[in-house]
Structures are given as C-alpha cells and as structure tokens.
Design a protein around this motif. Structure first.
Motif, PDB file in Angstrom:
ATOM      1  N   LYS A  73       0.843  -1.202   0.000  1.00  0.00           N
ATOM      2  CA  LYS A  73       0.000   0.000   0.000  1.00  0.00           C
ATOM      3  C   LYS A  73       0.881   1.257   0.000  1.00  0.00           C
ATOM      4  N   PRO A  74       0.361   2.377  -0.497  1.00  0.00           N
ATOM      5  CA  PRO A  74       1.136   3.619  -0.536  1.00  0.00           C
ATOM      6  C   PRO A  74       1.116   4.347   0.813  1.00  0.00           C
ATOM      7  N   VAL A  75       1.748   3.774   1.812  1.00  0.00           N
ATOM      8  CA  VAL A  75       1.788   4.389   3.143  1.00  0.00           C
ATOM      9  C   VAL A  75       3.234   4.611   3.565  1.00  0.00           C
ATOM     10  N   ASP A  76       3.431   5.628   4.405  1.00  0.00           N
ATOM     11  CA  ASP A  76       4.780   5.939   4.868  1.00  0.00           C
ATOM     12  C   ASP A  76       4.875   5.985   6.389  1.00  0.00           C
ATOM     13  N   ASN A  77       3.739   5.740   7.085  1.00  0.00           N
ATOM     14  CA  ASN A  77       3.764   5.691   8.539  1.00  0.00           C
ATOM     15  C   ASN A  77       2.601   4.835   9.009  1.00  0.00           C
ATOM     16  N   THR A  78       2.860   3.911   9.936  1.00  0.00           N
ATOM     17  CA  THR A  78       1.828   2.995  10.416  1.00  0.00           C
ATOM     18  C   THR A  78       1.942   2.809  11.921  1.00  0.00           C
ATOM     19  N   ILE A  79       0.776   2.800  12.601  1.00  0.00           N
ATOM     20  CA  ILE A  79       0.732   2.474  14.025  1.00  0.00           C
ATOM     21  C   ILE A  79       0.775   0.956  14.134  1.00  0.00           C
ATOM     22  N   VAL A  80       1.764   0.449  14.888  1.00  0.00           N
ATOM     23  CA  VAL A  80       1.930  -1.006  15.015  1.00  0.00           C
ATOM     24  C   VAL A  80       1.721  -1.509  16.440  1.00  0.00           C
ATOM     25  N   ALA A  81       1.566  -0.596  17.413  1.00  0.00           N
ATOM     26  CA  ALA A  81       1.355  -1.029  18.805  1.00  0.00           C
ATOM     27  C   ALA A  81       0.710   0.087  19.612  1.00  0.00           C
ATOM     28  N   ILE A  82      -0.102  -0.313  20.588  1.00  0.00           N
ATOM     29  CA  ILE A  82      -0.621   0.613  21.606  1.00  0.00           C
ATOM     30  C   ILE A  82       0.227   0.364  22.843  1.00  0.00           C
ATOM     31  N   ILE A  83       0.788   1.414  23.414  1.00  0.00           N
ATOM     32  CA  ILE A  83       1.720   1.288  24.529  1.00  0.00           C
ATOM     33  C   ILE A  83       0.963   1.189  25.852  1.00  0.00           C
ATOM     34  N   ASP A  84       1.254   0.130  26.629  1.00  0.00           N
ATOM     35  CA  ASP A  84       0.664  -0.043  27.954  1.00  0.00           C
ATOM     36  C   ASP A  84       1.546   0.586  29.028  1.00  0.00           C
ATOM     37  N   SER A  85       2.861   0.392  28.904  1.00  0.00           N
ATOM     38  CA  SER A  85       3.783   0.989  29.876  1.00  0.00           C
ATOM     39  C   SER A  85       5.175   1.059  29.273  1.00  0.00           C
ATOM     40  N   VAL A  86       5.998   1.958  29.845  1.00  0.00           N
ATOM     41  CA  VAL A  86       7.394   2.092  29.438  1.00  0.00           C
ATOM     42  C   VAL A  86       8.240   2.140  30.706  1.00  0.00           C
ATOM     43  N   ASP A  87       9.210   1.226  30.804  1.00  0.00           N
ATOM     44  CA  ASP A  87      10.152   1.184  31.930  1.00  0.00           C
ATOM     45  C   ASP A  87      11.558   1.365  31.368  1.00  0.00           C
ATOM     46  N   VAL A  88      12.335   2.279  31.973  1.00  0.00           N
ATOM     47  CA  VAL A  88      13.727   2.483  31.581  1.00  0.00           C
ATOM     48  C   VAL A  88      14.582   2.457  32.841  1.00  0.00           C
ATOM     49  N   LEU A  89      15.575   1.597  32.868  1.00  0.00           N
ATOM     50  CA  LEU A  89      16.479   1.452  34.015  1.00  0.00           C
ATOM     51  C   LEU A  89      15.714   1.250  35.327  1.00  0.00           C
ATOM     52  N   GLY A  90      14.690   0.420  35.267  1.00  0.00           N
ATOM     53  CA  GLY A  90      13.927   0.101  36.469  1.00  0.00           C
ATOM     54  C   GLY A  90      12.944   1.173  36.905  1.00  0.00           C
ATOM     55  N   ARG A  91      12.799   2.223  36.138  1.00  0.00           N
ATOM     56  CA  ARG A  91      11.886   3.318  36.491  1.00  0.00           C
ATOM     57  C   ARG A  91      10.733   3.371  35.492  1.00  0.00           C
ATOM     58  N   ARG A  92       9.502   3.398  35.992  1.00  0.00           N
ATOM     59  CA  ARG A  92       8.327   3.471  35.131  1.00  0.00           C
ATOM     60  C   ARG A  92       8.165   4.910  34.645  1.00  0.00           C
ATOM     61  N   LEU A  93       8.297   5.093  33.319  1.00  0.00           N
ATOM     62  CA  LEU A  93       8.154   6.421  32.724  1.00  0.00           C
ATOM     63  C   LEU A  93       6.731   6.699  32.257  1.00  0.00           C
ATOM     64  N   PHE A  94       6.026   5.628  31.905  1.00  0.00           N
ATOM     65  CA  PHE A  94       4.662   5.789  31.395  1.00  0.00           C
ATOM     66  C   PHE A  94       3.841   4.571  31.771  1.00  0.00           C
ATOM     67  N   ASP A  95       2.597   4.821  32.159  1.00  0.00           N
ATOM     68  CA  ASP A  95       1.657   3.756  32.455  1.00  0.00           C
ATOM     69  C   ASP A  95       0.307   4.162  31.877  1.00  0.00           C
ATOM     70  N   LYS A  96      -0.218   3.366  30.975  1.00  0.00           N
ATOM     71  CA  LYS A  96      -1.469   3.700  30.297  1.00  0.00           C
ATOM     72  C   LYS A  96      -2.619   3.906  31.275  1.00  0.00           C
ATOM     73  N   ALA A  97      -2.716   3.049  32.278  1.00  0.00           N
ATOM     74  CA  ALA A  97      -3.813   3.167  33.241  1.00  0.00           C
ATOM     75  C   ALA A  97      -3.778   4.516  33.949  1.00  0.00           C
ATOM     76  N   GLY A  98      -2.613   4.947  34.382  1.00  0.00           N
ATOM     77  CA  GLY A  98      -2.483   6.249  35.031  1.00  0.00           C
ATOM     78  C   GLY A  98      -2.732   7.394  34.072  1.00  0.00           C
ATOM     79  N   ASP A  99      -2.298   7.249  32.839  1.00  0.00           N
ATOM     80  CA  ASP A  99      -2.488   8.273  31.820  1.00  0.00           C
ATOM     81  C   ASP A  99      -3.960   8.440  31.497  1.00  0.00           C
ATOM     82  N   MET A 100      -4.696   7.346  31.406  1.00  0.00           N
ATOM     83  CA  MET A 100      -6.118   7.410  31.088  1.00  0.00           C
ATOM     84  C   MET A 100      -6.905   8.048  32.238  1.00  0.00           C
ATOM     85  N   ARG A 101      -6.478   7.803  33.484  1.00  0.00           N
ATOM     86  CA  ARG A 101      -7.148   8.454  34.623  1.00  0.00           C
ATOM     87  C   ARG A 101      -6.962   9.964  34.532  1.00  0.00           C
ATOM     88  N   GLN A 102      -5.768  10.416  34.162  1.00  0.00           N
ATOM     89  CA  GLN A 102      -5.523  11.846  34.030  1.00  0.00           C
ATOM     90  C   GLN A 102      -6.394  12.443  32.935  1.00  0.00           C
TER      91      GLN A 102
END
Length: 170
Positions: A73-102
């Motif tokens: 197809k003639p596309v140049d950008n595609t969403i391939v995942a919905i992010i539930d959480s992001v952890d970097v070096l043992g620290r939670r940077l993003f959590d979908k549940a908390g984000d949706m409450r906000q």
C-alpha cells in the motif's frame, strides 16, 4: 520507531483504491522522558485499532508497509502497537492506566448560550463528539423558537439547491 499520542483522525472520501477501508489518524510525537507532546503532528495508518489519546508506537518508511494491512500500500507511517507501559532502568516512565485516569479528570468544556449555528446536514459518529466539542470550544444551545425559524430557512435553502441542481442536470 517512534512513540506518539493519537490526537485526531483524518477523513478522505477520495483516495487511492489501495487506501480504501484504512483508518487514518493524526498523531504527535511524545518526549520519552516526560511523555509530553513535542513536534509537529503527522498522519499515520492505524493497523491495530488505536483511539484518540492513546500513546502508540509508529514505524515509518518501508517498515510501515510490513503489516498485513499495509503490505503493498502507498503508506509511509503505520501504528503497530498501543503502549501499555514504558520502563527504563527500572523506572516506570509511562503507564497507560495512570495516563487514562488523568485524561478522565480533565474538566468538561463549559456550556454557554451564544448563538444559533445553522447546519444543514451532518453525520457524526459517537466517538467523534468529544473531538468536535474540544475544537469548537463552545457548545451552542438553541432556543425552541430559534429552531422553528431555522427549519424554515433550511427548507428554503434546500429547495433553492434542488432547483439549481435540476437546471444543472438538464
């Protein structure tokens, strides 16, 4: 790959046959440290069923054509995942549940009577209503007498358009 927040949708009634049936969204890149929006909005194809407000992972270039839905197809950008959480070096940077409450805690737009807006015909899906009220910033409440007056005006406009259309099609 890049993380972004879905901020809207795009509707196109005339497009390449290869794009028919594809959901097109508008997303804004997010900063990996703060998850605040940064950068310019971009258009992306939704390959997984994302919704407005969700943080998603997007791929660009030839990678965007590697899903079942976008292959060839003639596309140049595609969403391939919905992010539930992001952890970097043992620290939670993003959590979908908390984000949706906000998101849910954001104040509703205030309703105030301003003016009657004439709209001839419109089809709005239920999931589009919050987007429309945010863009409009005000919600118009019509007085019953204004509705009756407006209906007469609409009928005159419709009749005039029908007549012009008949003449044009002859």
């Amino acid at each position: 790959m890049q993380l972004a927040r879905v901020v809207g949708s795009l509707v196109s009634t005339r497009k390449s046959d290869k794009l028919h049936g594809m959901k097109i969204l508008v997303a804004v890149p997010v900063d990996m440290d703060t998850f605040e929006e940064k950068g310019a909005p971009f258009v992306t194809i939704d390959a997984i069923g994302a919704g407005e407000g969700e943080v998603v992972m997007c791929v660009g270039g030839s990678s965007s054509r590697q899903t079942e839905m976008t292959e060839g197809k003639p596309v140049d950008n595609t969403i391939v995942a919905i992010i539930d959480s992001v952890d970097v070096l043992g620290r939670r940077l993003f959590d979908k549940a908390g984000d949706m409450r906000q998101e849910a805690e954001k104040p509703e737009p205030q309703v105030r009577e301003e003016e009657v807006v004439m709209v001839e015909e419109a089809t709005v899906e239920a999931h589009e209503i919050p987007q429309i009220t945010e863009v409009a910033e005000t919600i118009v409440v019509e007085k019953p007498e204004a509705v009756a007056e407006r209906d007469n005006s609409f009928e005159r406009v419709r009749e005039s358009r029908r007549e012009r259309s008949k003449k044009k099609n002859k």
